[in-house]
Design a protein around this motif. Structure first.
Motif, mmCIF file in Angstrom:
data_model
loop_
_atom_site.group_PDB
_atom_site.id
_atom_site.type_symbol
_atom_site.label_atom_id
_atom_site.label_comp_id
_atom_site.label_asym_id
_atom_site.label_seq_id
_atom_site.Cartn_x
_atom_site.Cartn_y
_atom_site.Cartn_z
ATOM 1 N N PRO A 1 -10.686 67.686 51.886
ATOM 2 C CA PRO A 1 -9.562 68.381 52.524
ATOM 3 C C PRO A 1 -9.398 68.082 54.010
ATOM 4 O O PRO A 1 -8.269 68.018 54.499
ATOM 5 C CB PRO A 1 -9.865 69.865 52.270
ATOM 6 C CG PRO A 1 -11.323 69.932 51.943
ATOM 7 C CD PRO A 1 -11.644 68.637 51.289
ATOM 8 N N ALA A 2 -10.497 67.885 54.728
ATOM 9 C CA ALA A 2 -10.384 67.590 56.163
ATOM 10 C C ALA A 2 -9.846 66.195 56.420
ATOM 11 O O ALA A 2 -9.313 65.918 57.501
ATOM 12 C CB ALA A 2 -11.744 67.770 56.841
ATOM 13 N N LYS A 3 -9.969 65.324 55.433
ATOM 14 C CA LYS A 3 -9.440 63.967 55.555
ATOM 15 C C LYS A 3 -8.036 63.846 54.978
ATOM 16 O O LYS A 3 -7.355 62.840 55.186
ATOM 17 C CB LYS A 3 -10.361 62.981 54.828
ATOM 18 C CG LYS A 3 -11.719 62.780 55.481
ATOM 19 C CD LYS A 3 -12.561 61.811 54.656
ATOM 20 C CE LYS A 3 -13.878 61.488 55.341
ATOM 21 N NZ LYS A 3 -13.708 60.637 56.529
ATOM 22 N N GLY A 4 -7.606 64.849 54.199
ATOM 23 C CA GLY A 4 -6.296 64.787 53.575
ATOM 24 C C GLY A 4 -6.191 63.714 52.512
ATOM 25 O O GLY A 4 -5.141 63.077 52.350
ATOM 26 N N VAL A 5 -7.256 63.537 51.739
ATOM 27 C CA VAL A 5 -7.252 62.483 50.721
ATOM 28 C C VAL A 5 -8.046 62.949 49.505
ATOM 29 O O VAL A 5 -8.992 63.744 49.622
ATOM 30 C CB VAL A 5 -7.833 61.168 51.296
ATOM 31 C CG1 VAL A 5 -9.285 61.354 51.705
ATOM 32 C CG2 VAL A 5 -7.698 60.025 50.313
ATOM 33 N N ASN B 1 -7.293 55.323 34.188
ATOM 34 C CA ASN B 1 -6.297 55.639 35.204
ATOM 35 C C ASN B 1 -6.965 56.349 36.377
ATOM 36 O O ASN B 1 -7.570 57.409 36.214
ATOM 37 C CB ASN B 1 -5.203 56.539 34.619
ATOM 38 C CG ASN B 1 -4.198 56.973 35.673
ATOM 39 O OD1 ASN B 1 -3.742 56.163 36.475
ATOM 40 N ND2 ASN B 1 -3.860 58.253 35.666
ATOM 41 N N VAL B 2 -6.881 55.755 37.560
ATOM 42 C CA VAL B 2 -7.462 56.387 38.743
ATOM 43 C C VAL B 2 -6.533 56.155 39.930
ATOM 44 O O VAL B 2 -5.975 55.070 40.108
ATOM 45 C CB VAL B 2 -8.887 55.858 39.028
ATOM 46 C CG1 VAL B 2 -8.891 54.365 39.286
ATOM 47 C CG2 VAL B 2 -9.526 56.595 40.201
ATOM 48 N N GLU B 3 -6.334 57.214 40.708
ATOM 49 C CA GLU B 3 -5.416 57.168 41.834
ATOM 50 C C GLU B 3 -6.074 57.726 43.087
ATOM 51 O O GLU B 3 -6.922 58.622 43.020
ATOM 52 C CB GLU B 3 -4.166 58.002 41.554
ATOM 53 C CG GLU B 3 -3.299 57.502 40.429
ATOM 54 C CD GLU B 3 -2.091 58.389 40.205
ATOM 55 O OE1 GLU B 3 -1.009 57.869 39.876
ATOM 56 O OE2 GLU B 3 -2.209 59.631 40.365
ATOM 57 N N LYS B 4 -5.653 57.193 44.219
ATOM 58 C CA LYS B 4 -5.983 57.761 45.516
ATOM 59 C C LYS B 4 -4.754 58.536 45.993
ATOM 60 O O LYS B 4 -3.642 58.000 46.022
ATOM 61 C CB LYS B 4 -6.346 56.663 46.510
ATOM 62 C CG LYS B 4 -6.787 57.191 47.867
ATOM 63 C CD LYS B 4 -7.230 56.042 48.775
ATOM 64 C CE LYS B 4 -7.724 56.561 50.121
ATOM 65 N NZ LYS B 4 -8.199 55.445 50.983
ATOM 66 N N LEU B 5 -4.960 59.798 46.358
ATOM 67 C CA LEU B 5 -3.870 60.676 46.741
ATOM 68 C C LEU B 5 -3.960 61.005 48.221
ATOM 69 O O LEU B 5 -5.056 61.267 48.733
ATOM 70 C CB LEU B 5 -3.933 62.000 45.954
ATOM 71 C CG LEU B 5 -3.575 62.033 44.478
ATOM 72 C CD1 LEU B 5 -4.429 61.099 43.633
ATOM 73 C CD2 LEU B 5 -3.706 63.459 43.949
ATOM 74 N N LEU B 6 -2.843 60.995 48.897
ATOM 75 C CA LEU B 6 -2.770 61.510 50.259
ATOM 76 C C LEU B 6 -2.166 62.909 50.204
ATOM 77 O O LEU B 6 -1.150 63.134 49.540
ATOM 78 C CB LEU B 6 -1.925 60.591 51.148
ATOM 79 C CG LEU B 6 -2.451 59.167 51.328
ATOM 80 C CD1 LEU B 6 -1.579 58.395 52.315
ATOM 81 C CD2 LEU B 6 -3.905 59.172 51.793
ATOM 82 N N VAL B 7 -2.817 63.840 50.915
ATOM 83 C CA VAL B 7 -2.425 65.248 50.887
ATOM 84 C C VAL B 7 -2.115 65.683 52.311
ATOM 85 O O VAL B 7 -2.946 65.533 53.209
ATOM 86 C CB VAL B 7 -3.559 66.117 50.295
ATOM 87 C CG1 VAL B 7 -3.115 67.575 50.182
ATOM 88 C CG2 VAL B 7 -3.998 65.574 48.929
ATOM 89 N N ASP B 8 -0.909 66.226 52.530
ATOM 90 C CA ASP B 8 -0.500 66.556 53.899
ATOM 91 C C ASP B 8 -1.007 67.925 54.330
ATOM 92 O O ASP B 8 -1.714 68.621 53.588
ATOM 93 C CB ASP B 8 1.015 66.428 54.064
ATOM 94 C CG ASP B 8 1.811 67.479 53.293
ATOM 95 O OD1 ASP B 8 1.213 68.475 52.820
ATOM 96 O OD2 ASP B 8 3.044 67.306 53.166
ATOM 97 N N GLU B 9 -0.619 68.340 55.545
ATOM 98 C CA GLU B 9 -1.111 69.598 56.112
ATOM 99 C C GLU B 9 -0.589 70.825 55.374
ATOM 100 O O GLU B 9 -1.120 71.929 55.526
ATOM 101 C CB GLU B 9 -0.734 69.689 57.600
ATOM 102 C CG GLU B 9 0.755 69.742 57.890
ATOM 103 C CD GLU B 9 1.395 68.368 57.949
ATOM 104 O OE1 GLU B 9 2.578 68.294 58.333
ATOM 105 O OE2 GLU B 9 0.709 67.365 57.627
ATOM 106 N N ASN B 10 0.428 70.635 54.553
ATOM 107 C CA ASN B 10 0.943 71.726 53.720
ATOM 108 C C ASN B 10 0.348 71.687 52.318
ATOM 109 O O ASN B 10 0.810 72.405 51.424
ATOM 110 C CB ASN B 10 2.470 71.644 53.636
ATOM 111 C CG ASN B 10 3.127 71.847 54.990
ATOM 112 O OD1 ASN B 10 2.779 72.766 55.732
ATOM 113 N ND2 ASN B 10 4.068 70.971 55.326
#
Length: 259
Positions: free
Chosen positions: A117-121, A129-138
């Protein structure tokens, strides 16, 4: 299933960051390892979310096990949860801590998410099936990228623990002729191999199954494999062990693609 695990992990990560920014209160468990309000709040969120979506699948979660709440896993299908992997990083205001959720079937991790969570990823995987997700401040997912382990070359890169290096690890690196290493905390080591930033993660120290299962699930979905020192696929649901406690891991090697 993976979308539900994603939503649950992100909700837990939100609670963790609230404590992270406010400053955690730290206590010690019976084994002298630290635990914070963030561990407990995140685990409560995860347990509630999994119980609602999958009421018939038992959950082995770190803080629940510490409190003696250990359901049977003899049916062969269960979740492994580490609500906050890298508590020491969390306490020291380093951002290498993660939320880990994995589904185990017959000893094999078949789906999992690792959320930093602190990296937003986050990294999420099941089957192939595998994905890298970017997660924003919201706490919204803003992008998804398919990832996979890279093909090995003659110049391998290993990823190692920041706080758990050992003579056995150094001997392994020497034996394999590995001169390039990267260092990162928590289950992020599996994710670096899964996305092709490293080739192998050797671990010659004690871990628990909830520490490794989610990262291992992501790695396997990305084309890699975690094996024991005999080269056999690493197994989960280890109970009634003669030499260690239930759900304790032995040494392992997490490899990317082997060619």
């Amino acid at each position: 299933m993976l979308k539900i695990l994603e939503d649950v992990a992100i909700s837990a990560g939100k609670a963790i960051l609230e404590v992270y920014h406010a400053g955690p209160n730290v206590t010690l468990k019976q084994d002298a390892s630290p635990v914070t309000e963030a561990d407990e709040r995140a685990e409560a969120i995860i347990l509630a979310g999994l119980a609602k979506a999958f009421p018939d699948i038992p959950v082995i979660a770190e803080e629940s096990v510490a409190a003696g709440r250990i359901p049977s896993v003899e049916g062969g299908r269960f979740f492994l949860v580490d609500p906050l992997d890298g508590t020491k990083e969390f306490i020291n205001k380093r951002d290498d801590f993660t939320v880990n959720i994995a589904l185990i079937e017959n000893g094999t991790p078949v789906a999992g998410i690792v959320y930093a969570p602190a990296k937003g990823v986050a990294w999420a995987g099941e089957k192939d099936n595998v994905e890298k997700l970017l997660v924003d401040e919201n706490f919204a997912v803003t992008s998804r990228t398919r990832i996979g382990c890279r093909m090995p070359s003659s110049d391998l890169t290993a990823v190692a623990s920041r706080s758990h290096n050992s003579p056995e690890t150094e001997a392994f690196l020497t034996e394999k002729g590995i001169k390039s290493t990267k260092s990162v905390g928590s289950s992020l080591k599996f994710c670096l191999v899964a996305e092709g930033d490293a080739d192998v993660y050797p671990r010659f120290g004690r871990t628990m199954e909830w520490d490794t299962a989610a990262g291992d699930a992501v790695l396997r979905a990305a084309g890699g494999m975690t094996v024991d020192l005999d080269g056999k696929p690493f197994r989960y649901g280890k109970t009634k062990q003669a030499t260690d406690s239930d759900f304790a891991n032995g040494h392992f090697i997490a490899w990317g693609r082997r060619g």
